[in-house]
Scaffold this motif. Structure first.
Motif, mmCIF file in Angstrom:
data_model
loop_
_atom_site.group_PDB
_atom_site.id
_atom_site.type_symbol
_atom_site.label_atom_id
_atom_site.label_comp_id
_atom_site.label_asym_id
_atom_site.label_seq_id
_atom_site.Cartn_x
_atom_site.Cartn_y
_atom_site.Cartn_z
ATOM 1 N N ASP A 169 45.191 -10.237 -25.605
ATOM 2 C CA ASP A 169 46.309 -9.526 -24.967
ATOM 3 C C ASP A 169 45.785 -8.337 -24.163
ATOM 4 O O ASP A 169 46.216 -8.102 -23.033
ATOM 5 N N TYR A 202 52.898 -3.240 -27.428
ATOM 6 C CA TYR A 202 52.376 -2.855 -26.118
ATOM 7 C C TYR A 202 53.340 -1.955 -25.340
ATOM 8 O O TYR A 202 52.958 -1.328 -24.362
ATOM 9 N N ARG A 205 44.159 -9.271 -20.954
ATOM 10 C CA ARG A 205 45.161 -9.558 -19.912
ATOM 11 C C ARG A 205 45.643 -8.270 -19.255
ATOM 12 O O ARG A 205 46.086 -8.266 -18.120
ATOM 13 N N TRP A 243 44.903 -10.145 -30.329
ATOM 14 C CA TRP A 243 45.256 -8.838 -29.761
ATOM 15 C C TRP A 243 44.247 -8.459 -28.680
ATOM 16 O O TRP A 243 44.593 -7.804 -27.700
#
Ligand SMILES: Nc1nc2c(c(=O)[nH]1)N[C@H]1C(S)=C(S)[C@@H](COP(=O)(O)OP(=O)(O)OC[C@H]3O[C@@H](n4cnc5c(=O)[nH]c(N)nc54)[C@H](O)[C@@H]3O)O[C@H]1N2
Ligand SMILES: Nc1nc2c(c(=O)[nH]1)N[C@H]1C(S)=C(S)[C@@H](COP(=O)(O)OP(=O)(O)OC[C@H]3O[C@@H](n4cnc5c(=O)[nH]c(N)nc54)[C@H](O)[C@@H]3O)O[C@H]1N2
Ligand code: SF4
Ligand SMILES: [Mo]
Length: 775
Positions: free
Chosen positions: A222, A189, A225, A219
């Protein structure tokens, strides 16, 4: 990303922690998974004592799911196969004699030679299951040792697992697309070039549970988020769907129609990326013409999705940049497999999301470890490849879009002896009568007709008891060396323990290969063969030993964006895509050349309320099968107490209103039945389903039951593949209706379960369904 405590979690390959040796490793198979997460094995006296996620591995950042956390139960289960077993009684009696590896390899060689001489090498079939650590090895054995062109996936109907998606991808843009969740770059990221996908469409896929095709579902969490919105296409409200902006509750098997409607809306409302379409695509006008009648109104009727939601989803997807589509198995498991994948890929290109950061990037396997199903093909005698079963099925097969034999054609040849007899099955990592075959009783009958069958597995399976003459015990993941690619990074799997007399899949292949064709098997050790695979067949400039010390390595090709602008996709180094026109093809030139429909199309599932209304009166529910569960990988893990504590029995999801109408309630055993057969599962309420749709689990057998026939671990009692159908494919031979047939449901009673399906199939000749095949 979490900060890693470097006092505890080191970056080297191995270290000592008190009395434990800690090894950074990759978990793949056995037991199976489609991934290959970074794990830490804590060993003592040659035994695994503890497993943890490796926080220093950017693939999974320390996270593990329950199957890895519970790995010890699998590794040291009392029922694991420990040494080679030769059949003593009749097939199905479960009587075995322990033999040595030398005897086992001789026995294989003797039978292979006999069959080769009498019927030709093509009478031997090499089979494996899905994406386990034998992907390139079983093809190599089949071509190199048996001399047969017939490597195939264990009766997978219509190659309906990823292959329709990848084949469609390949003819349209010459490569493979995956969703860019930053996973191709070591900095993840933090990669400055990467962008958070604004929107991800999760289509016929439940990646949180399945982590299919080397894509870790978390993923997506993630990305959520970081702000990613979701659109989910699924008949059931999955965890991701419950957090989506738009959930499209599609009628099973109608996805291709939905994709065409979304294309239509995007074109009509001019939401497409004009620059990308003009510069980099071919066939836009024809596509627009093809989809123009696929209005949201018409498609709402077909798919049972409210019209306004279809429009909302198309707009959200097309106007959010970047956006990506995470597709799954439901795309493949319909006769529309290829067309649906084609239409979904069109959406990606229309919106200019191909190979952009946070979009659908184009990848290959790290360092070109790509040959997989084709590995060893050079060892076939001239003219042998053309004998491959299913070669004549479609131009896609003749033109090597699919490097394996066609599972349905193999079954037809076993049954009919046409175009030539089949006499031997080598089954390494597949348990077809429990899982892969979509017409399990039929495959059971066909396997019994073979002269010689070998099963290589970690447990005694129903397939092995029913049909094997020899069962070879194979090592689990941490008991072998290997490499995991499928895109990037390439990961090392290193041997840290040994279990009883088990050999690794590669050692077994070497043992057989050296006896049958030593020239093709010059390697002394497993590691030698892996080095050949990495450095000669592939293009790694490092060895297995180097990789083991590094644990993983990222191939920069996969994180290079817009490769079509940079001349990185075409063999001639020119910008563009590796296709006939050099463009992304909405209209597929190769299909045109091969007289196949070159644009997306929709067809009803072969059995549905629309295509078979009469049958639907008797079987008034739409049945989708095989959604994955946390505890099991296909037919695996059923012998593990922890998994069975969480998930003791097979479950069929039903809307509570439907259940009430049928007079059944949650927790009841019910029969699920259609014109081909029946099986029993337990009712689980699912109020998110359409009341006319039910969802049943696949791959159930009961290791706790008597292995010998007619019990056969109860393999057919709850087997949903008594109801699904083999040899019904799309026009290219791809796609099969695993996830869209019809059924009825009624309560199991003492009276109606007197004779269980396994007894009916093993002793009484089956359900009496007459098949449309020439005997
Ligand atoms: N734990 C676990 N993980 C696995 C596996 C396993 O057995 N267990 N198997 C592996 C393999 S080989 C594969 S191929 C992948 C598959 O993994 P996925 O691609 O996730 O496939 P499924 O779980 O079969 O189905 C995904 C979703 O599709 C929905 N669905 C059902 N019918 C339809 C339909 O007609 N249209 C749409 N749009 N959706 C539908 C289901 O409700 C389900 O939520 O998982 C891999 N990973
Ligand atoms: N109704 C219905 N049926 C389906 C599906 C569905 O969605 N619905 N999904 C289909 C799909 S997508 C697939 S891919 C197939 C999967 O089908 P398969 O991949 O054939 O899965 P299994 O039948 O579980 O057989 C796998 C066997 O391999 C063994 N094994 C595991 N790891 C290894 C290893 O490393 N080496 C060796 N030698 N053996 C190993 C396991 O113990 C197990 O017995 O099922 C298909 N069947
Ligand atoms: S996806 Fe889950 S089961 Fe598979 S390797 Fe990763 S943690 Fe293990
Ligand atoms: Mo699969």
């Amino acid at each position: 990303m979490a900060v890693v405590n470097t006092d505890v979690y080191k970056e080297e390959y191995q270290w000592q922690e008190g009395e434990y040796t800690v090894t950074r490793n990759t978990q793949w198979s056995a037991p199976g998974c489609h991934n290959g997460c970074g794990v830490l094995f804590y060993t003592k006296n040659g035994k695994v004592e503890k497993i943890e996620g490796d926080p220093n591995n950017p693939y999974n950042n320390g996270r593990l799911c329950m199957r890895c956390l519970n790995l010890k139960e699998a590794l040291y289960h009392k029922d694991r196969l420990k040494w080679p077993l030769k059949r003593k009684g009749a097939r199905g009696e479960n009587k075995w004699e322990r033999i040595s590896w030398d005897e086992a390899f001789d026995y294989v060689a003797e039978n292979v030679c006999k069959i080769q001489k009498e019927y030709g090498p093509e009478a031997i079939i090499g089979m494996e299951g899905t994406g386990r650590n034998v992907i390139w090895e079983v093809p190599y054995l089949t071509y190199g040792a048996f001399g047969s062109p017939n490597f195939t996936l264990g009766f997978l109907s219509g190659d309906s697992c990823y292959l329709p998606r990848t084949a469609a991808n390949y003819v349209q843009n010459g490569g493979f697309n995956i969703v860019d969740c930053s996973q191709t770059h070591p900095l993840r990221y933090q990669n400055p070039e990467w962008k958070v996908p604004g929107c991800i469409v999760v289509w016929g896929n439940n990646p949180i549970i399945s982590n299919g095709d080397n894509f870790l579902g978390h993923w997506i969490v993630d990305c959520m988020r970081l702000g990613t919105k979701l659109i989910v296409v699924d008949p059931s409200l999955t965890w991701l769907a419950s957090r989506a902006d738009v959930w499209l509750r599609v009628r099973p098997g109608t996805d291709a129609a939905l994709a065409m409607a979304m294309i239509n809306i995007i074109i009509q409302e001019k939401l497409y990326d004009k620059e990308f379409v003009e510069k980099w695509t071919f066939g836009f006008e024809e596509l627009a013409e093809r989809v123009k009648d696929w209005t949201s109104e018409k498609v709402a009727e077909i798919t049972w999705i409210p019209q306004d939601l279809i429009v909302q989803a198309a707009r959200l997807y097309a106007t959010t940049k970047p956006a990506a589509i995470q597709w799954g198995l439901a795309v493949d498991q319909a006769v529309t497999g290829i067309s649906c994948a084609h239409a979904i890929s069109d959406l990606r290109a229309l919106t200019g999301n191909i190979d952009v950061p946070g979009g659908d990037i184009m990848v290959h396997n790290a360092y070109h470890l790509d040959r997989h199903y084709n590995c060893g093909i050079e060892h076939l005698a001239p003219g042998m490849e053309e004998k491959r079963l299913g070669f004549d099925r479609s131009p896609m097969h003749q033109n090597h879009m699919d490097a394996s034999a066609h599972g349905d054609s193999v079954l037809e040849a076993m049954e009919s002896g046409k175009p030539y007899p089949v006499k031997m099955l080598w089954l390494q990592s597949t348990n077809p009568i429990s899982c892969m075959a979509s017409e399990a009783p039929r495959v059971y009958d066909a396997m019994k007709k073979m002269d010689f069958n070998v099963v290589v597995d970690v447990f005694m399976t129903p397939t092995a008891v029913a049909a094997a003459d020899l069962v070879l015990p194979c090592s689990m993941s941490c008991e072998r060396n290997g490499v995991r690619s499928w895109w990037t990074p390439i990961r090392a799997i290193s041997k840290i323990t040994q279990y009883e007399e088990c050999k690794t899949d590669i050692e077994i292949i070497l043992g057989v290969g050296k006896r049958l064709n030593p020239k093709a098997f010059p390697w002394e050790t497993e590691e030698d063969m892996i080095n050949w695979y990495m450095q000669t067949d592939g293009k790694c400039d490092f060895s297995f030993a180097d990789l083991k010390n590094k644990v993983y390595d990222f191939d920069p090709y996969c994180y290079t964006y817009k490769k079509y602008e940079k001349g990185l996709l075409r063999e001639d180094g020119q910008p563009g895509f590796e296709t006939t026109t050099g463009k992304f093809e909405f209209k597929i030139s190769l299909f045109e050349m091969w007289d196949l429909d070159a644009l997306p199309w929709y067809k009803e599932p072969p059995e549905s309320p629309v295509s078979t209304p009469e049958a639907f009166k008797e079987y008034p529910l739409v049945l989708t099968t095989g959604h994955r569960s946390w505890e099991f990988f296909h037919s695996e893990h059923r012998q593990l107490p922890t998994m069975r504590e969480f998930h003791p029995n097979p479950l069929v999801d039903i809307h509570p209103e439907t259940a009430a109408q049928l007079g059944v309630k949650e927790g009841d055993w019910v029969w699920i039945e259609n014109m081909r057969g029946r099986c029993k599962q337990i009712v689980k309420y699912n109020e998110t389903l359409h009341p006319k749709v039910v969802r049943a689990e696949h791959a159930w057998w009961f290791p706790e039951k008597d292995p010998a026939e007619p019990s056969l671990f109860g393999v057919f009692d709850s087997n949903i593949n008594n109801l699904t159908q083999q040899c019904i494919n799309g026009p290219t031979g791809y796609g099969s209706p695993y996830k869209n047939t019809i059924c009825k449901i009624y309560k199991v009673t003492k009276d109606n379960e007197q004779v269980l399906p396994t007894k009916i199939i093993t002793e009484q000749g089956g359900f009496g369904y007459v098949r449309n095949v020439q005997k």
